[in-house]
Design an enzyme around this catalytic site. Structure first.
Site, PDB file in Angstrom:
ATOM      1  N   HIS A 203       0.827  -1.208   0.000  1.00  0.00           N
ATOM      2  CA  HIS A 203       0.000   0.000   0.000  1.00  0.00           C
ATOM      3  C   HIS A 203       0.861   1.258   0.000  1.00  0.00           C
ATOM      4  O   HIS A 203       2.059   1.237   0.326  1.00  0.00           O
ATOM      5  CB  HIS A 203      -0.915   0.010   1.226  1.00  0.00           C
ATOM      6  CG  HIS A 203      -0.157   0.012   2.524  1.00  0.00           C
ATOM      7  ND1 HIS A 203       0.444   1.139   3.063  1.00  0.00           N
ATOM      8  CD2 HIS A 203       0.117  -0.994   3.385  1.00  0.00           C
ATOM      9  CE1 HIS A 203       1.037   0.835   4.187  1.00  0.00           C
ATOM     10  NE2 HIS A 203       0.871  -0.455   4.415  1.00  0.00           N
ATOM     11  N   GLU A 279      -2.106  -7.046   7.798  1.00  0.00           N
ATOM     12  CA  GLU A 279      -0.743  -6.951   8.327  1.00  0.00           C
ATOM     13  C   GLU A 279      -0.609  -7.743   9.625  1.00  0.00           C
ATOM     14  O   GLU A 279      -1.589  -8.073  10.291  1.00  0.00           O
ATOM     15  CB  GLU A 279      -0.390  -5.475   8.549  1.00  0.00           C
ATOM     16  CG  GLU A 279       0.987  -5.208   9.148  1.00  0.00           C
ATOM     17  CD  GLU A 279       2.145  -5.736   8.322  1.00  0.00           C
ATOM     18  OE1 GLU A 279       2.287  -6.974   8.259  1.00  0.00           O
ATOM     19  OE2 GLU A 279       2.925  -4.920   7.780  1.00  0.00           O
TER      20      GLU A 279
END
Length: 401
Positions: A203, A279
């Site tokens: 990202h 994550e």
């Protein structure tokens, strides 16, 4: 203390081929014969070969959970033994994903040795498999082994004895996905049209990225620079892959926003969120700077850096993140054979995917740097072959101030 070497027997079968199917697996201490773990599961309707591979996968998973370094695999399936040793081709397409799962597990050990044994020497695993087949057929369970109670598990829920005197538990999900350490070696270029191409994208930047803070499960949005990076990444992915079958994203907004920019550049390809792409959970370290963590948790940080099995206080280990990453890859190889898929995730899952693709050791995790909005490209073939095309490409970000 974890056993260094274990022996594992596995079996599987079906009544009808295909028919009501199940498997059994037993992990032993090779010196004493003590049973360290058992696995069995009913598979519904399946073939003998599918059940045998599932038994192998379950047994290797149990050995890995015990912390074994080496495994002696003993099976009465000539087909599975010869295919796993690379002497027979895997011609049936339904067995290739299972062989890839087994190969991924083999790569977790320093050594795995396969040998064929007669059925009479595989009685314990055979009895477990028969009990599971009984359960699949709706019959009373047969005895698992002489002197042992029946252990047929309900469909989809394997029964496990972790160690003598310990309660049975449901095992962790198998670690699945292709492992290049056991894939066919080749120096020649392979046909890309038969590969599933994964375009891995980290990202764009967030305020935590700029402040060098641990950013795990906290939903920190993209910064203004991160949004510009996402737009540039979308344009770059569209150049790399005009035709994309799917865009998968971590559910956190910094990833979904990046994925939305990529999907828009591709012509509004739908974005699907995947929880396994989230994550690592950094626990008590979340939102803190690297320097703060080093100062307040020096011992815990040293342990975490030394082993992927160690989690931050209240958090998640890289070993667990790797299991999630393997599940994603395995699912993509099954769902999108020969197609291109964009995967938008975070540093930890992408590093672990690249570690395994490159057959690298755990030290790789601390030597690879992944920039925000960096792009990596993997090609993965049905037989377990892998080609790493690109790692952390950031050329598309050069014009962003």
């Amino acid at each position: 203390m974890a056993p260094r070497v274990v022996s594992m027997e596995a079996d599987g079968g079906s009544r009808g081929n295909p028919g009501p199917a199940g498997y059994g697996a037993v992990v032993r201490d090779p010196d004493t014969g003590e049973v360290l773990a058992e696995r069995s599961e009913s598979l519904g309707t399946a073939t003998n070969n599918v059940a045998e591979y599932q038994g192998l996968i379950a047994g290797l998973t149990a050995a890995a959970e015990l912390g074994a370094a080496e495994v002696d695999v003993r099976m009465d399936s000539k087909l599975v033994v010869e295919q796993m040793c690379g002497r027979w081709q895997i011609k049936h397409p339904g067995l290739r994903p299972l062989a890839a799962q087994a190969a991924a597990l083999v790569g977790r050990f320093s050594a795995v040795r396969f040998s064929w044994i007669p059925r009479e020497q595989n009685r314990h695993a055979d009895a477990l498999a028969n009990a599971a087949m009984d359960a699949a057929a709706g019959r009373p369970a047969t005895a698992a082994a002489p002197g042992r109670p029946a252990t047929a598990a309900a469909p989809g829920r394997p029964a496990t004895a972790a160690a003598p005197g310990q309660p049975a538990t449901t095992p962790a999900a198998p670690i699945i996905g292709s492992d290049p350490a056991t894939a066919p070696a080749s120096w020649e270029p392979r046909p890309t049209f038969t590969a599933t191409r994964l375009i891995l994208v980290r990202h764009g930047e967030t305020p935590y990225t700029e402040q060098r803070r641990y950013s795990g499960r906290g939903d920190v949005p993209l910064s203004e620079r991160g949004r510009a990076q996402a737009r540039a990444t979308g344009a770059r992915v569209a150049e790399l892959a005009p035709s994309v079958a799917a865009v998968l994203s971590s559910p956190l907004s910094r990833c979904t926003a990046t994925a939305a920019s990529i999907a828009g550049a591709l012509g509004d390809v739908p974005v699907r969120t995947e929880d396994d792409l989230i994550e690592c959970d950094f626990g008590q370290w979340e939102g803190r700077t690297f320097a703060e963590v080093r100062q307040q948790w020096p011992g815990e940080m040293d342990a975490w850096l030394a082993s992927p099995r160690i989690a931050p206080p209240g958090g998640e280990s890289f070993t667990h993140v790797a299991e999630r990453a393997h599940r994603v890859i395995s699912g993509l190889l099954t769902a999108y054979p020969g197609e291109t898929v964009v995967v938008v995730s975070h540093v930890s899952p992408i590093k672990l995917m690249l570690r395994d693709a490159l057959a690298a050791g755990d030290g790789f995790l601390h030597r690879l740097f992944l920039d925000a909005a960096g792009i990596s490209v993997l090609d993965m073939w049905p037989d377990g072959g892998v080609a790493v095309r690109t790692v952390n490409d950031t050329a598309h970000l050069s014009t962003i101030g």
